[in-house]
Design a protein around this motif. Structure first.
Motif, PDB file in Angstrom:
ATOM      1  N   PHE A   1      -2.605   8.386  -4.063  1.00 48.52           N
ATOM      2  CA  PHE A   1      -3.179   7.602  -2.971  1.00 48.52           C
ATOM      3  C   PHE A   1      -4.600   7.178  -3.334  1.00 48.52           C
TER       4      PHE A   1
ATOM      5  N   SER B   1       0.846  -1.195   0.000  1.00 49.40           N
ATOM      6  CA  SER B   1       0.000   0.000   0.000  1.00 49.40           C
ATOM      7  C   SER B   1       0.878   1.241   0.000  1.00 49.40           C
ATOM      8  N   ASN B   2       0.353   2.301  -0.602  1.00 52.74           N
ATOM      9  CA  ASN B   2       0.950   3.612  -0.399  1.00 52.74           C
ATOM     10  C   ASN B   2       0.771   3.963   1.075  1.00 52.74           C
TER      11      ASN B   2
ATOM     12  N   ASP C   1      -5.085   2.743   0.762  1.00 47.48           N
ATOM     13  CA  ASP C   1      -3.801   3.198   1.297  1.00 47.48           C
ATOM     14  C   ASP C   1      -3.915   3.672   2.755  1.00 47.48           C
TER      15      ASP C   1
END
Length: 354
Positions: free
Chosen positions: A83, A31-32, A87
Motif C-alpha cells: 500500500f 488504487s489498492n 491508496d
C-alpha cells in the motif's frame, strides 16, 4: 440523495447521504483498496458490486478489536500488499470499525485515503463523523488516538432496512442532542415527523442524517482538535451519560445513558440559572415522544453510584477542580460553563438515585 463538500482545516470531506449512495465507491479507481468491516454485517457482495478487486479484512465489534496488537496485524497486511499514500482504506460498520480503520489510515505512511461507510444509524449521525480515531492500551479506552478526517462519508439508507427500532432509538438520542443545542429546525422537524422517523421513511431519515452530519461537521470545522472549547457541545448529556454507563459496568446502551444524561444536565443548567425556563420540559417532551428513557428509574440495570461518580472525576472535560459543561440555554443554543466538580457530583448523585 443529498450531497455536500465540507472544508475542515486542510481536508475536504464529501458527504453523501441517501439510498443507493454506496454506488459512489465506483469512483475509486486504480488504487489498492482495503475494506475493514464488521463481522456482524457481511458487506462483501455489496462492496464488490462497485469495487470488484478489493481486499477485505473483517474485525470483531467491541473493545477487543481496538487492541493495539490487532491494529499492528492489519498494518502488516497492508505492508505485504505494498500500500502507498495514494491508496484507500474503507471502513464499513459502526463506531468500532471507524475507530480502527481511521487510526490505521492516519498512521500508515502518515496518511492513506479514508472513506467511512457507516452501517448503523448511530454511525451515520455520530461515530463516522468528526475525524476522531482511537485504540485501547493497557485496558484504557482510546488512550492512543489521532484526529484524521475521511475524504468521504457515505451513508446509504439500505443498511438501515433491517435495523431494529431499538437500535434506531439509540442513535436518535445523539440526533436529539444536535436539535437541543445546535439546530432548532432539526428539533422542530423531529417533533413533526415522529411516525415517519420510527417507520424509517427514507426521505425523512435522509433529511435527519444529512442535517445531523452537517451540524456535527459545522462544530468540527470550528474546533477540530478540541482546543477552543467549542467541540465540547457535542458532549451535552455525556458527562452524566458516561457516569451512568460506568456505574452500570457498561450494561446500559450509550444512547439510553445519554438520553437520561441530557435531562440531568438540562436540570443542572436550569438550576444554576443558565437555561431559560422551560428548557427541561422541551428536552423531556422530545425524548418522551420517541420513547427514550428520561429518568434513571427507566434504566433496567443497577447503578453503582461510587463507580458513576468516579467516572465524573475522570471526565475528559475536567480542568483542575471544575468541569467544562455545554449547557443548553434555549432550544438550538448553548453556552460553555465551568462548573465546580463537587457541584456536578452533587447533582449527579441526586439524578442517579433510583
Amino acid at each position: 440523495m443529498r450531497e455536500s463538500l465540507e472544508d475542515i482545516c486542510c481536508s475536504k470531506i464529501r458527504v453523501i447521504v441517501g439510498e443507493g449512495s454506496l454506488s459512489k465507491l465506483s469512483e475509486i479507481k486504480d488504487s489498492n483498496t482495503v475494506v475493514i468491516y464488521s463481522r456482524r454485517v457481511d458487506v462483501t457482495d455489496k462492496i464488490n458490486k462497485y469495487l470488484p478487486n478489493v481486499y477485505f479484512i473483517p474485525i470483531n465489534d467491541g473493545e477487543s478489536a481496538k487492541e493495539l496488537s490487532n491494529v499492528i496485524s492489519i498494518v502488516e497486511k497492508l505492508f505485504e500488499r505494498n500500500f502507498d499514500r495514494g491508496d484507500y482504506v474503507i471502513a464499513v460498520g459502526g463506531g468500532t470499525v471507524t475507530d480502527v480503520a481511521g487510526f490505521i489510515a492516519s498512521i500508515y505512511l502518515r496518511g492513506l485515503n479514508l472513506v467511512n461507510v457507516p452501517t448503523t444509524f448511530l454511525g451515520m449521525v455520530d461515530a463516522a463523523i468528526g475525524g476522531k480515531n482511537g485504540v485501547n492500551f493497557n485496558n484504557i479506552k482510546n488512550l492512543i488516538g489521532t484526529f484524521y478526517q475521511p475524504s468521504m462519508i457515505i451513508s446509504d439508507l439500505e443498511f438501515l432496512e433491517t435495523l431494529p427500532i431499538e437500535e434506531l432509538k439509540k442513535g436518535l438520542a445523539e440526533v436529539i442532542k444536535y436539535g437541543l443545542t445546535l439546530d432548532k429546525e432539526l428539533y422542530d422537524y423531529l417533533s413533526l415527523n415522529k411516525d415517519r422517523v420510527i417507520n424509517k421513511d427514507k426521505q425523512v431519515l435522509e433529511e435527519v442524517i444529512f442535517r445531523s452530519t452537517l451540524d456535527k461537521l459545522g462544530i468540527v470545522k470550528e474546533d477540530e482538535r478540541e482546543t477552543k472549547g467549542i467541540r465540547i457541545v457535542l458532549n451535552f448529556g455525556h458527562t452524566i451519560g458516561h457516569a451512568i454507563e460506568a456505574g452500570s459496568s457498561f450494561n446500559v446502551p450509550h444512547g439510553y445513558a445519554i438520553s437520561v444524561g441530557m435531562v440531568c444536565e438540562a436540570k443542572i443548567a436550569e438550576e444554576l440559572g443558565y437555561a431559560e425556563e422551560g428548557v427541561v420540559e422541551d428536552v423531556l417532551w422530545l425524548l418522551q415522544l420517541y420513547g427514550l428513557p428520561y429518568d434513571i428509574s427507566q434504566i433496567d440495570a443497577p447503578i453503582d453510584i461510587r463507580l458513576a461518580l468516579n467516572a465524573i472525576n475522570m471526565d475528559k472535560k475536567h480542568r483542575k477542580d471544575a468541569i467544562l459543561m455545554p449547557f443548553p440555554t434555549r432550544i438550538g443554543s448553548w453556552k460553555k460553563v465551568e462548573v465546580p466538580l463537587d457541584t456536578i457530583k452533587g447533582f449527579a448523585e441526586q439524578c442517579l438515585k433510583k
